[in-house]
Design a protein around this motif. Structure first.
Motif, mmCIF file in Angstrom:
data_model
loop_
_atom_site.group_PDB
_atom_site.id
_atom_site.type_symbol
_atom_site.label_atom_id
_atom_site.label_comp_id
_atom_site.label_asym_id
_atom_site.label_seq_id
_atom_site.Cartn_x
_atom_site.Cartn_y
_atom_site.Cartn_z
ATOM 1 N N PHE A 150 -67.316 -94.539 -12.304
ATOM 2 C CA PHE A 150 -68.593 -93.874 -12.034
ATOM 3 C C PHE A 150 -69.475 -94.844 -11.246
ATOM 4 C CE2 PHE A 150 -72.972 -92.688 -12.907
ATOM 5 C CZ PHE A 150 -72.945 -91.327 -12.679
ATOM 6 N N ALA A 151 -69.807 -94.473 -10.027
ATOM 7 C CA ALA A 151 -70.694 -95.274 -9.172
ATOM 8 C C ALA A 151 -70.238 -96.732 -9.089
ATOM 9 C CB ALA A 151 -72.140 -95.176 -9.656
ATOM 10 N N HIS A 181 -75.177 -99.788 -15.790
ATOM 11 C CA HIS A 181 -74.774 -99.672 -14.386
ATOM 12 C C HIS A 181 -75.974 -99.455 -13.477
ATOM 13 C CE1 HIS A 181 -75.144 -95.737 -16.069
ATOM 14 N NE2 HIS A 181 -74.723 -95.078 -15.009
ATOM 15 N N ASP A 200 -83.554 -91.910 -3.293
ATOM 16 C CA ASP A 200 -83.185 -92.178 -4.683
ATOM 17 C C ASP A 200 -84.392 -91.822 -5.537
ATOM 18 O OD1 ASP A 200 -81.761 -92.923 -6.909
ATOM 19 O OD2 ASP A 200 -81.906 -95.090 -6.595
ATOM 20 N N ASN A 221 -80.883 -95.802 -9.555
ATOM 21 C CA ASN A 221 -79.542 -95.281 -9.841
ATOM 22 C C ASN A 221 -78.443 -96.229 -9.369
ATOM 23 O OD1 ASN A 221 -79.703 -92.608 -11.108
ATOM 24 N ND2 ASN A 221 -80.954 -92.130 -9.312
ATOM 25 N N ALA A 222 -77.361 -96.267 -10.146
ATOM 26 C CA ALA A 222 -76.242 -97.149 -9.842
ATOM 27 C C ALA A 222 -75.672 -96.884 -8.449
ATOM 28 C CB ALA A 222 -75.149 -96.975 -10.890
ATOM 29 N N ALA A 223 -75.482 -95.597 -8.125
ATOM 30 C CA ALA A 223 -74.825 -95.260 -6.865
ATOM 31 C C ALA A 223 -75.686 -95.619 -5.657
ATOM 32 C CB ALA A 223 -74.481 -93.769 -6.834
ATOM 33 N N CYS A 224 -77.001 -95.725 -5.860
ATOM 34 C CA CYS A 224 -77.917 -96.002 -4.753
ATOM 35 C C CYS A 224 -78.392 -97.446 -4.737
ATOM 36 C CB CYS A 224 -79.146 -95.105 -4.860
ATOM 37 S SG CYS A 224 -78.793 -93.352 -4.924
ATOM 38 N N LYS A 225 -77.965 -98.201 -5.755
ATOM 39 C CA LYS A 225 -78.516 -99.544 -5.990
ATOM 40 C C LYS A 225 -78.490 -100.425 -4.740
ATOM 41 C CE LYS A 225 -76.175 -101.839 -9.206
ATOM 42 N NZ LYS A 225 -75.793 -102.245 -10.595
ATOM 43 N N GLY A 246 -77.989 -87.004 -6.043
ATOM 44 C CA GLY A 246 -76.675 -86.726 -5.457
ATOM 45 C C GLY A 246 -76.255 -85.286 -5.695
#
Lengths: 376, 119
Positions: free
Chosen positions: A23-24, A54, A104, A120-124, A242
């Motif tokens: 995940f991410a 995360h 984000d 957020n982890a995915a946008c970090k 997302g």
């Protein structure tokens, strides 16, 4: 494929029998032995412990030493009134792009001499680059890779946390405090992503496992995976970056106008001055063409992300689509959210979602689907 | 009882074949929240989509294991889809089908062979 990163609680997840998924960029627990449904219901009935390590924790420290300089600099990236954000308080915001879309969503805290951001982890990585590109002159930017983040959510969260950190008892929703515990101090915010009263707790990575285990030993507290985290936030009407918000959706379309305070709107003390202000300020005045809405599919079949929405039971082009959808374990029916043209966005309106080639009725509904129980 | 590579079980009951999913499959799918059953009387060919099950995670198709006719469906799953998790080999059955020749079941795995598959 690059190797997955691990949080400070990775070994504990294995010990607890978690099912781990990518995940991410992280290896994260999607569920533990009881499964998503029971974990969801446990969080609403007692208290759930979530590893959210995360997510990114970033400190912005004003080079001048005056916090207002950091607040004003960050206001160029988020349509939020940060000058009025008091010490020990937190606000929700979004990073916007030049087109008025969302890069984000994040939490911003005033911790006295600095601002703490949780992203957020995915946008970090992109967020940190964005901050460095725009705020380097006014702020030092420190990424807190050595701190863990856990969430404790549910009606018994306060009782459980009070045993370890009695000083947090007076906190209210969106308060943030540094609280002493045996062996150090933790940063606690009274907030979360479930619609429940609860806390998010930042602490040194080395102390995370001990702290989490101390909570898990309590009768009220069970570990909860990402699966239940998603169904909990969906019932609470909260956006997932997302899915429900992205670079094409404006905060006004997304129903996040409440997060844009008066000072940043037309006629306000610091009107505009953020990326995408032209579109966002116009939408605040005239209303957006489409809106994020709550949706209740009729019957028991869940409608998930990507399901096309139509105005009529037959014919016509799609008018929108579902961005998140699942069975809601607490409301005991399927729930979803998605975007619809403004004229179809009024609660009570019936539209149709196409599921396996059949168009089934879906009613536009108020959110949250289940009343939130924040301690205001 | 016989087993398919798609983690279905088949059991002969009088002259019909009862079809459900295995414990292994039910556990992998997670909590099941919706089951869409075929209509009684539907003629199916082996490999046709027969049942849709929605778990908390995703939708999955259950395939007809054989050519034949769906003659009975487990209507209790409409109101209580969780039966598939609670009792996958018993009360959580999906449908009964009529096939031309029951000896067609011989081609499927027995329990030992299925256990080898999932281990």
């Amino acid at each position: 494929m690059p190797e997955l990163k691990r949080t400070a609680l990775h070994a504990l997840h294995a010990e607890l029998g978690a099912r781990m998924v990518p995940f991410a960029g992280y290896e994260m627990p999607v569920q533990y032995k009881p499964g998503v449904l029971k974990e969801h219901l446990h969080t609403r009935a007692a208290a759930g412990l979530f590893d959210v390590g995360h997510m990114g924790q970033v400190i912005l420290r004003p080079r001048s030493g005056a916090l207002a300089d950091a607040a004003l600099a960050l206001e160029a990236l988020v349509p939020v009134d940060l000058l009025s954000l008091a010490e020990g308080r937190q606000r929700y915001g979004v990073f916007t792009n030049a087109a008025g879309g969302i890069l984000d969503d994040l939490m911003i805290t005033n911790r006295g001499d600095h601002l703490l951001l949780v992203v957020n982890a995915a946008c970090k990585a992109a967020d940190i680059a964005h901050l460095r590109a725009h705020l380097d002159e006014t702020c030092t930017i420190e990424v807190l890779d050595e701190r863990a983040l856990i969430a404790l959510q549910g009606p018994e969260a306060e009782t459980a946390l009070a045993r370890l950190a009695p000083e947090m008892a007076g906190m209210r929703f969106m308060d943030v405090a540094t609280v002493p515990v045996s062996g150090g101090e933790i940063w606690v915010s009274r907030s979360g992503y479930t619609g429940e009263d609860g806390f998010e707790i930042s602490l040194p990575a080395a102390e995370a496992e001990g702290f989490a285990k101390a909570l898990l030993e309590m009768d009220e507290v069970e570990p909860i995976g990402l699966g239940a985290r998603d169904s909990l936030r969906l019932e609470a009407g909260l956006c997932l970056y997302g899915n429900d918000i992205d670079e094409t959706t404006s905060p006004v379309e997304a129903g996040l106008s409440w997060a844009i305070q008066k000072a940043r709107r037309r006629g306000g003390d610091r009107e505009g001055g953020f990326s995408g202000a032209e579109r966002i300020l116009a939408e605040l005045e005239t209303g957006p063409a489409r809106l994020r809405v709550g949706l209740r599919p009729e019957g028991r079949a869940p409608m998930r992300e990507g399901v096309a929405l139509y105005a009529a039971a037959e014919g016509g082009a799609a008018v929108g689509h579902i961005t998140s959808g699942a069975y809601g374990p607490s409301v005991e029916v399927p729930v979803a959210m998605g975007y619809l043209p403004a004229e179809l966005a009024r609660p009570g309106t019936t539209v149709h979602g196409e599921l396996r080639g059949k168009r089934l009725p879906v009613t536009v509904a108020e959110m949250p689907f289940r009343p939130s129980t924040y301690k205001r | 009882m016989k087993f398919t590579e798609e983690h279905e079980w088949l059991r002969i009951e009088e002259d019909l074949v009862v079809v459900g999913i295995t414990e292994h499959a039910a556990e992998q799918l997670g909590d099941i929240v919706f089951v869409e059953l075929p209509e009684q009387g539907t003629k199916v060919a082996s490999g046709d989509d027969a049942v849709v099950i929605e778990s908390v995670k995703a939708a999955s198709d259950i395939l007809a294991p054989l050519d034949g006719e769906i003659v009975e469906v487990n209507g209790t799953l409409d109101d209580n889809p969780a039966l598939v998790n609670e009792d996958p080999l018993g009360a959580g059955w999906f449908f009964k089908m009529k096939i031309d020749d029951l000896s067609a079941l011989d081609a499927f795995m027995d329990e030992d062979a299925y256990k080898d598959l999932i281990d």
